[in-house]
Write a protein that holds these residues in place. Structure first.
Motif, PDB file in Angstrom:
ATOM      1  N   THR A 174      18.580 -36.151 -11.065  1.00 24.73           N
ATOM      2  CA  THR A 174      18.052 -34.823 -11.330  1.00 24.73           C
ATOM      3  C   THR A 174      18.429 -34.351 -12.737  1.00 24.73           C
ATOM      4  OG1 THR A 174      19.995 -33.908 -10.212  1.00 24.73           O
ATOM      5  CG2 THR A 174      17.988 -34.165  -8.908  1.00 24.73           C
ATOM      6  N   ALA A 175      18.002 -33.151 -13.084  1.00 29.41           N
ATOM      7  CA  ALA A 175      18.131 -32.666 -14.463  1.00 29.41           C
ATOM      8  C   ALA A 175      19.577 -32.539 -14.916  1.00 29.41           C
ATOM      9  CB  ALA A 175      17.419 -31.318 -14.603  1.00 29.41           C
ATOM     10  N   ASP A 176      20.504 -32.358 -13.988  1.00 31.81           N
ATOM     11  CA  ASP A 176      21.914 -32.260 -14.355  1.00 31.81           C
ATOM     12  C   ASP A 176      22.605 -33.619 -14.423  1.00 31.81           C
ATOM     13  OD1 ASP A 176      21.945 -32.882 -11.684  1.00 31.81           O
ATOM     14  OD2 ASP A 176      22.959 -31.047 -11.034  1.00 31.81           O
ATOM     15  N   GLY A 177      21.828 -34.690 -14.278  1.00 31.20           N
ATOM     16  CA  GLY A 177      22.383 -36.031 -14.352  1.00 31.20           C
ATOM     17  C   GLY A 177      22.999 -36.521 -13.068  1.00 31.20           C
ATOM     18  N   GLU A 178      22.892 -35.740 -11.994  1.00 31.39           N
ATOM     19  CA  GLU A 178      23.433 -36.153 -10.714  1.00 31.39           C
ATOM     20  C   GLU A 178      22.432 -37.033  -9.962  1.00 31.39           C
ATOM     21  OE1 GLU A 178      26.629 -35.557  -9.636  1.00 31.39           O
ATOM     22  OE2 GLU A 178      26.789 -34.866 -11.724  1.00 31.39           O
ATOM     23  N   ASP A 451      15.764 -25.960 -16.936  1.00 30.04           N
ATOM     24  CA  ASP A 451      15.639 -26.070 -18.393  1.00 30.04           C
ATOM     25  C   ASP A 451      14.430 -26.881 -18.832  1.00 30.04           C
ATOM     26  OD1 ASP A 451      18.007 -24.586 -18.807  1.00 30.04           O
ATOM     27  OD2 ASP A 451      19.214 -26.389 -18.455  1.00 30.04           O
ATOM     28  N   ASP A 452      13.538 -27.190 -17.901  1.00 28.54           N
ATOM     29  CA  ASP A 452      12.305 -27.918 -18.234  1.00 28.54           C
ATOM     30  C   ASP A 452      12.622 -29.264 -18.872  1.00 28.54           C
ATOM     31  OD1 ASP A 452       9.552 -28.195 -18.229  1.00 28.54           O
ATOM     32  OD2 ASP A 452       9.288 -27.269 -20.199  1.00 28.54           O
ATOM     33  N   ARG A 453      13.543 -29.997 -18.254  1.00 25.26           N
ATOM     34  CA  ARG A 453      13.973 -31.273 -18.818  1.00 25.26           C
ATOM     35  C   ARG A 453      12.943 -32.366 -18.626  1.00 25.26           C
ATOM     36  NH1 ARG A 453      16.551 -31.154 -22.471  1.00 25.26           N
ATOM     37  NH2 ARG A 453      18.031 -29.749 -21.445  1.00 25.26           N
TER      38      ARG A 453
END
Length: 471
Positions: A174-178, A451-453
């Motif tokens: 996911t966007a947080d790198g998890e 954050d629209d990553r």
């Protein structure tokens, strides 16, 4: 040399060395090969291309991209890369999962687990060894992830529905790198969104999906010369709406080039073809097909065949190919619509299209299954798809014009909706969903990617962007 880089390119250099060195920047020796999608007519030029082989690789790329202020575009094969290119890739790290192709089959549970870059041929063969079949598409080298996240229509679709609704779990970064797992009991809203919502929510590292006890099917094709197109199309259009759910077919106008890999009886000819599969015994299948066979096809290959052979039934090109296309969804196929199709691609047509196709929908595709995802049904009777070879810029220009002309001519019978897996040009992604599903998808995108990553080929926006409520 660094002093001459643009600010975006300078930020991208921070990714160099990740994925055990398999990150390619513009100017690197491996960049051009790494950025090439399956549709080689498209010119993808991202800020960097990453080729991960592990979940940890994907995590480090997503985190490094976020730290550098870059977006991330997941991609396995790049079959439907056109809309992604149209979005612009200057500030995008393209994460190509093509090296993550592991597959395991649990024959007892009838579940396949595949890594994010696996192709359909990687899964259908081991499944067939256990007498099982997946809801694969019409080509063996399409990526399972992109196909399944976008819906997925195959030869069992009218009986068993969309492939996305046979997914049982999706794992993604996911966007947080998890690294997260979404299924019926955890990250339930995300699991709903992934089943039809495309690549908007992360980089998929693995999928699990149901397999079905199908060892054989009554499948094949019926072939006529194009001068028989009118009587065959009118018969098929009368037959298709009343056909049982056990059968799924496609009707195609084919203009085959004189190439040696094409069987000699078909080489260089203009044809009409009905291909498909019937689930059921031979007697039932012969009864289902009798009206079509009554038209006396020049070639009739329908017979009892191993289910594993259906991945190549449609004879889609394998390996990177240059193509342009356009698609539409049709609510009906009455006399006026048939007249229009014949004017466009029937006898006497000079269209450059390699294929103009109508996929038979309905059946299970029109009924929402219990526990479905974001794409519950396809509310249409037919999916139209036109494609042309784009080996040169001139061929690409003419082919795109002809493909668009085909779908534009059918606009009076369009449902106004899109099947996004067949939308290889930029379209309004809202047309792929019901209003309520679109609103829910935007909310889930806002929650998981604030954050629209991530950038998908068919983008689902967040609920609020630039201080405004999105449409």
């Amino acid at each position: 040399m660094t002093l001459n880089l643009t600010p975006t390119a300078r930020r991208a250099t921070s990714l160099a060395g990740l994925c055990d060195g398999a990150v390619h920047l513009p100017g690197d020796p491996g960049y051009d090969a790494a950025r090439l999608p399956w549709n080689v007519a498209l010119d993808q030029r991202p800020a960097a291309v990453a080729l991960p082989t592990t979940v940890a690789h994907v995590q480090e790329v997503v985190r490094a991209a976020a730290a550098a202020g870059l977006r991330v575009a997941p991609q396995s094969t790049g079959h439907n890369a056109g809309p992604l290119v149209d979005h612009g890739l200057d500030d995008v790290v393209l994460v190509r999962t093509e090296r993550m192709r592991g597959v395991t089959v649990d024959a007892t549970r009838r579940i396949a687990r595949v890594e994010g870059g696996a192709l359909w041929i990687d899964a259908t063969e081991p499944a067939a060894d256990h007498g099982l079949a997946a809801l694969h598409g019409s080509s063996p080298d399409v990526g399972i992830a992109g196909y399944s996240l976008g819906g997925g229509i195959g030869w069992y679709a009218r009986k068993l529905g969309l492939a996305s609704n046979s997914l049982t779990a999706v794992e993604l970064v996911t966007a947080d790198g998890e690294h997260a797992r979404a299924d019926a009991t955890q990250n339930v809203e995300l699991f709903w969104a992934l089943r039809g919502g495309g690549g908007n929510f992360g980089v998929v590292t693995a999928l699990e999906f149901r397999l079905y006890p199908i060892e054989t099917a009554y499948a094949g094709m019926l072939v006529w010369d194009r001068d028989q197109a009118e009587r065959v199309l009118r018969r098929w259009a009368d037959w298709a709406p009343e056909a049982p759910d056990s059968v799924t077919t496609a009707f195609r106008f084919l203009n085959l080039p004189p190439l040696p890999m094409i069987p000699e009886p078909l080489r260089g000819r203009s044809l009409v073809v009905i291909d498909g599969a019937v689930l059921g015994c031979d007697a039932e299948a012969r009864g289902v097909l009798s009206l079509l066979r009554g038209l006396g096809p020049e070639i009739d290959t329908f017979d009892r065949v191993p289910a594993r052979t259906l991945t190549r039934l449609h004879m889609d090109p394998e390996g990177p190919s240059p193509a342009v296309s356009d698609g539409t969804l049709l609510g009906e196929l009455g006399d006026a619509a048939i007249d229009t199709i014949l004017e466009q691609v029937g006898p006497g047509s000079t269209s450059s299209l390699l294929s103009a196709e109508l996929r038979q929908l309905g059946g299970a595709l029109g009924r929402a299954p219990e526990g479905h995802g974001a794409l519950a049904t396809i509310d249409a009777a037919y999916a139209g798809f036109a494609v042309a070879i784009a080996a040169t810029p001139e061929m690409a220009m003419q082919g795109q014009l002809d493909a668009h002309q085909f779908t534009a001519a059918l606009e009076p019978w369009s449902t106004g909706r899109s099947y996004l897996n067949f939308a290889e040009n930029a379209v309004d992604a809202r047309t792929g969903y019901t209003e309520s599903a679109w609103l829910q998808l935007k909310g889930i995108r806002s929650a998981y990617d604030p954050d629209d990553r991530f950038l998908a080929n068919h983008r689902v926006p967040r609920l609020f962007e630039d201080g405004k409520v999105t449409a």
